[in-house]
Design a protein around this motif. Structure first.
Motif, PDB file in Angstrom:
ATOM      1  N   ASN A 199      30.226  30.891   0.577  1.00 56.94           N
ATOM      2  CA  ASN A 199      29.715  31.278   1.883  1.00 56.94           C
ATOM      3  C   ASN A 199      30.661  32.182   2.665  1.00 56.94           C
ATOM      4  O   ASN A 199      30.313  32.658   3.719  1.00 56.94           O
ATOM      5  CB  ASN A 199      29.333  30.042   2.713  1.00 56.94           C
ATOM      6  CG  ASN A 199      30.495  29.099   2.936  1.00 56.94           C
ATOM      7  OD1 ASN A 199      31.635  29.432   2.679  1.00 56.94           O
ATOM      8  ND2 ASN A 199      30.199  27.911   3.420  1.00 56.94           N
ATOM      9  N   GLN A 200      31.864  32.409   2.118  1.00 63.50           N
ATOM     10  CA  GLN A 200      32.811  33.296   2.775  1.00 63.50           C
ATOM     11  C   GLN A 200      33.387  34.281   1.771  1.00 63.50           C
ATOM     12  O   GLN A 200      33.629  33.944   0.608  1.00 63.50           O
ATOM     13  CB  GLN A 200      33.941  32.507   3.427  1.00 63.50           C
ATOM     14  CG  GLN A 200      33.466  31.719   4.639  1.00 63.50           C
ATOM     15  CD  GLN A 200      34.594  31.029   5.333  1.00 63.50           C
ATOM     16  OE1 GLN A 200      35.222  30.148   4.753  1.00 63.50           O
ATOM     17  NE2 GLN A 200      34.867  31.425   6.557  1.00 63.50           N
ATOM     18  N   CYS A 201      33.623  35.509   2.234  1.00 59.69           N
ATOM     19  CA  CYS A 201      34.179  36.554   1.390  1.00 59.69           C
ATOM     20  C   CYS A 201      35.614  36.185   0.993  1.00 59.69           C
ATOM     21  O   CYS A 201      36.431  35.852   1.856  1.00 59.69           O
ATOM     22  CB  CYS A 201      34.177  37.874   2.157  1.00 59.69           C
ATOM     23  SG  CYS A 201      34.988  39.227   1.271  1.00 59.69           S
TER      24      CYS A 201
ATOM     25  N   CYS B  21      38.081  39.020   2.772  1.00 56.20           N
ATOM     26  CA  CYS B  21      38.336  39.118   4.217  1.00 56.20           C
ATOM     27  C   CYS B  21      37.929  37.884   5.008  1.00 56.20           C
ATOM     28  O   CYS B  21      38.090  37.849   6.219  1.00 56.20           O
ATOM     29  CB  CYS B  21      37.636  40.346   4.790  1.00 56.20           C
ATOM     30  SG  CYS B  21      35.837  40.204   4.829  1.00 56.20           S
ATOM     31  N   ASP B  22      37.362  36.877   4.341  1.00 52.29           N
ATOM     32  CA  ASP B  22      36.992  35.605   4.953  1.00 52.29           C
ATOM     33  C   ASP B  22      35.774  35.686   5.880  1.00 52.29           C
ATOM     34  O   ASP B  22      35.490  34.759   6.616  1.00 52.29           O
ATOM     35  CB  ASP B  22      38.179  34.991   5.697  1.00 52.29           C
ATOM     36  CG  ASP B  22      38.144  33.475   5.696  1.00 52.29           C
ATOM     37  OD1 ASP B  22      37.664  32.896   4.709  1.00 52.29           O
ATOM     38  OD2 ASP B  22      38.587  32.883   6.702  1.00 52.29           O
ATOM     39  N   GLU B  23      35.047  36.798   5.865  1.00 57.80           N
ATOM     40  CA  GLU B  23      33.825  36.901   6.667  1.00 57.80           C
ATOM     41  C   GLU B  23      32.677  36.178   5.973  1.00 57.80           C
ATOM     42  O   GLU B  23      32.721  35.934   4.768  1.00 57.80           O
ATOM     43  CB  GLU B  23      33.450  38.377   6.892  1.00 57.80           C
ATOM     44  CG  GLU B  23      34.342  39.091   7.879  1.00 57.80           C
ATOM     45  CD  GLU B  23      34.233  38.536   9.292  1.00 57.80           C
ATOM     46  OE1 GLU B  23      33.103  38.245   9.752  1.00 57.80           O
ATOM     47  OE2 GLU B  23      35.277  38.393   9.946  1.00 57.80           O
ATOM     48  N   THR B  24      31.624  35.868   6.727  1.00 61.63           N
ATOM     49  CA  THR B  24      30.456  35.173   6.188  1.00 61.63           C
ATOM     50  C   THR B  24      29.677  36.096   5.257  1.00 61.63           C
ATOM     51  O   THR B  24      29.430  37.258   5.575  1.00 61.63           O
ATOM     52  CB  THR B  24      29.537  34.711   7.336  1.00 61.63           C
ATOM     53  OG1 THR B  24      30.284  33.852   8.197  1.00 61.63           O
ATOM     54  CG2 THR B  24      28.335  33.963   6.811  1.00 61.63           C
TER      55      THR B  24
ATOM     56  N   GLN C  57      26.387  27.744   5.510  1.00 62.22           N
ATOM     57  CA  GLN C  57      27.540  28.479   6.035  1.00 62.22           C
ATOM     58  C   GLN C  57      28.740  27.557   6.248  1.00 62.22           C
ATOM     59  O   GLN C  57      29.846  28.026   6.506  1.00 62.22           O
ATOM     60  CB  GLN C  57      27.172  29.182   7.343  1.00 62.22           C
ATOM     61  CG  GLN C  57      26.175  30.316   7.137  1.00 62.22           C
ATOM     62  CD  GLN C  57      25.845  31.024   8.421  1.00 62.22           C
ATOM     63  OE1 GLN C  57      26.744  31.346   9.203  1.00 62.22           O
ATOM     64  NE2 GLN C  57      24.574  31.282   8.651  1.00 62.22           N
TER      65      GLN C  57
ATOM     66  N   LYS D 258      26.375  31.983  14.306  1.00 59.19           N
ATOM     67  CA  LYS D 258      25.304  32.835  14.834  1.00 59.19           C
ATOM     68  C   LYS D 258      23.988  32.434  14.192  1.00 59.19           C
ATOM     69  O   LYS D 258      23.900  32.246  12.999  1.00 59.19           O
ATOM     70  CB  LYS D 258      25.608  34.301  14.543  1.00 59.19           C
ATOM     71  CG  LYS D 258      26.849  34.787  15.225  1.00 59.19           C
ATOM     72  CD  LYS D 258      27.151  36.196  14.822  1.00 59.19           C
ATOM     73  CE  LYS D 258      28.475  36.625  15.408  1.00 59.19           C
ATOM     74  NZ  LYS D 258      28.918  37.916  14.935  1.00 59.19           N
TER      75      LYS D 258
END
Length: 91
Positions: free
Chosen positions: A8-10, A13-16, A42, A90
């Motif tokens: 669920n995270q890159c 870069c640790d983004e969703t 998420q 979000k």
């Protein structure tokens, strides 16, 4: 179907992450687009496991503490952290 956990995270870069392709294993139909993961997916694997255990104990934090071998306040804090994280995701 394999039992690989959905990331669920890159890892870079640790983004969703978002889902961009779905495939039917039966007829091989492919649907492409940009789909946001549901809030539950998420969460981290550990957070998902915590929520599932919460449900299976009928929401009893006391029972969860007993099963996990940790204190009630620790379980309560973990639940509060997950609630906070869900509220910040979000929609």
């Amino acid at each position: 179907m394999n039992n690989i956990k959905l990331p669920n995270q890159c890892p870079a870069c640790d983004e969703t992450l978002v889902v961009t392709q779905l495939c039917c294993e039966s007829c091989q139909t492919v649907i492409q687009g940009k789909y946001i993961l549901p809030q539950f997916l998420q969460l981290s694997v550990e957070e998902q496991s915590f929520i599932l255990q919460f449900f299976t104990t009928s929401g009893s934090l006391k029972e969860m503490a007993n099963q996990l071998g940790i204190s009630y306040p620790t379980v309560r804090n973990q639940l509060d952290d997950i609630i906070s994280k869900i509220n910040s995701i979000k929609k």
